[in-house]
Design a protein around this motif. Structure first.
Motif, short mmCIF file in Angstrom:
data_model
loop_
_atom_site.label_atom_id
_atom_site.label_comp_id
_atom_site.label_asym_id
_atom_site.label_seq_id
_atom_site.Cartn_x
_atom_site.Cartn_y
_atom_site.Cartn_z
N TRP A 43 -6.36 2.42 7.87
CA TRP A 43 -6.49 1.45 6.79
C TRP A 43 -5.28 0.53 6.79
N SER A 44 -5.50 -0.76 6.64
CA SER A 44 -4.42 -1.74 6.58
C SER A 44 -4.17 -2.10 5.12
N VAL A 45 -2.91 -2.16 4.72
CA VAL A 45 -2.57 -2.51 3.33
C VAL A 45 -2.72 -4.02 3.16
N VAL A 46 -3.64 -4.41 2.28
CA VAL A 46 -3.86 -5.83 1.98
C VAL A 46 -2.93 -6.26 0.87
N SER A 47 -2.84 -5.44 -0.18
CA SER A 47 -1.93 -5.73 -1.28
C SER A 47 -1.54 -4.42 -1.96
N PHE A 48 -0.43 -4.46 -2.68
CA PHE A 48 0.03 -3.27 -3.41
C PHE A 48 0.81 -3.72 -4.63
N GLN A 49 0.85 -2.84 -5.63
CA GLN A 49 1.57 -3.16 -6.85
C GLN A 49 2.13 -1.86 -7.42
N HIS A 50 3.45 -1.83 -7.63
CA HIS A 50 4.09 -0.69 -8.28
C HIS A 50 3.94 -0.86 -9.79
N VAL A 51 3.46 0.19 -10.46
CA VAL A 51 3.21 0.12 -11.90
C VAL A 51 4.00 1.23 -12.58
N LYS A 52 4.77 0.86 -13.58
CA LYS A 52 5.53 1.82 -14.39
C LYS A 52 5.07 1.67 -15.83
N PRO A 53 4.07 2.46 -16.22
CA PRO A 53 3.59 2.36 -17.60
C PRO A 53 4.62 2.92 -18.58
N GLY A 54 4.49 2.55 -19.82
CA GLY A 54 5.41 3.04 -20.84
C GLY A 54 5.27 4.53 -21.06
N LYS A 55 4.10 5.04 -20.81
CA LYS A 55 3.83 6.46 -21.02
C LYS A 55 3.27 7.04 -19.72
N GLY A 56 3.82 8.12 -19.24
CA GLY A 56 3.33 8.73 -18.01
C GLY A 56 4.17 8.34 -16.81
N GLY A 57 3.76 8.83 -15.65
CA GLY A 57 4.51 8.59 -14.42
C GLY A 57 4.13 7.28 -13.75
N ALA A 58 5.00 6.81 -12.90
CA ALA A 58 4.75 5.58 -12.16
C ALA A 58 3.70 5.83 -11.08
N PHE A 59 3.02 4.76 -10.69
CA PHE A 59 2.03 4.86 -9.62
C PHE A 59 1.96 3.54 -8.87
N ALA A 100 5.76 7.95 5.59
CA ALA A 100 6.46 7.04 4.69
C ALA A 100 6.05 7.41 3.27
N THR A 101 6.77 6.88 2.31
CA THR A 101 6.38 7.10 0.92
C THR A 101 5.75 5.83 0.38
N THR A 102 5.14 5.92 -0.77
CA THR A 102 4.51 4.75 -1.37
C THR A 102 5.53 3.68 -1.70
N ASN A 103 6.80 4.03 -1.78
CA ASN A 103 7.85 3.04 -2.01
C ASN A 103 8.07 2.16 -0.78
N ASP A 104 7.64 2.62 0.39
CA ASP A 104 7.84 1.89 1.64
C ASP A 104 6.65 0.99 1.99
N LEU A 105 5.62 0.96 1.16
CA LEU A 105 4.43 0.17 1.47
C LEU A 105 4.75 -1.31 1.50
N LYS A 106 4.09 -2.01 2.44
CA LYS A 106 4.18 -3.46 2.51
C LYS A 106 2.88 -3.99 3.11
N ASN A 107 2.60 -5.24 2.89
CA ASN A 107 1.36 -5.83 3.39
C ASN A 107 1.34 -5.78 4.91
N GLY A 108 0.17 -5.40 5.46
CA GLY A 108 0.02 -5.32 6.90
C GLY A 108 0.32 -3.95 7.48
N LEU A 109 0.95 -3.06 6.70
CA LEU A 109 1.24 -1.71 7.18
C LEU A 109 -0.07 -0.97 7.40
N VAL A 110 -0.19 -0.23 8.49
CA VAL A 110 -1.41 0.51 8.80
C VAL A 110 -1.17 1.98 8.46
N LEU A 111 -2.07 2.52 7.62
CA LEU A 111 -1.97 3.91 7.19
C LEU A 111 -3.06 4.73 7.85
#
Length: 145
Positions: free
Chosen positions: A20-36, A2-13
């Motif tokens: 590892w189980s995803v507890v929380s995630f946050q997509h960040v798009k800074p004004g300068k540089g690439g998204a993460f 999967a890609t990081t765009n498909d992440l959701k809480n409870g997904l096991v990586l």
């Protein structure tokens, strides 16, 4: 995969051979540089929690998780015993650390969804939204004495 765009809480990586189980995630798009994507991950076996950052669109390997409806039976020497509602097999090896704070809300004969990747018990618990508890006694308030 999967890609990081498909992440959701409870997904096991599966990262570096560990689950590892995803507890929380946050997509960040800074004004300068690439998204993460900022994530908080919990190790399935040890319960260790770490923060990890991925570049947006990075591919991550997901683990296959078997989710079953089970009934909580009782606690035995620190381990929790669950019974599979389909096969009536009992799962005896669920340690208290794995159950976590959910142990405070488990009642005997209550249903819970138990996720087991690679035979490791209890990655994620889906407990009922509410439970009915009986308060057998309370201390007498000071004003009533």
């Amino acid at each position: 995969m999967a890609t990081t765009n498909d992440l959701k809480n409870g997904l096991v990586l599966n990262l570096d051979g560990q689950l590892w189980s995803v507890v929380s995630f946050q997509h960040v798009k800074p004004g300068k540089g690439g998204a993460f994507v900022r994530t908080t991950l919990k190790h399935v076996l040890t319960g260790k929690v770490v923060d990890r950052t991925f570049n947006a669109g990075t591919k991550v390997e997901t683990a296959t998780v078997d989710r079953r409806e089970m009934t909580y039976l009782y606690q035995d020497a620190g381990d929790f015993v669950f019974m599979d509602t389909d096969t009536y097999d009992q799962l005896h090896t669920v340690p208290k650390d794995t159950v976590g704070d959910g142990a405070n809300y488990l009642l005997e004969n209550q249903s819970a969804t138990v996720a087991t990747p690679r035979g490791c018990p209890a990655v994620r618990w889906n407990l009922p939204a509410s439970v009915e508890l009986i308060v057998p006694a309370t201390p007498t308030p000071l004003s009533a004495r």
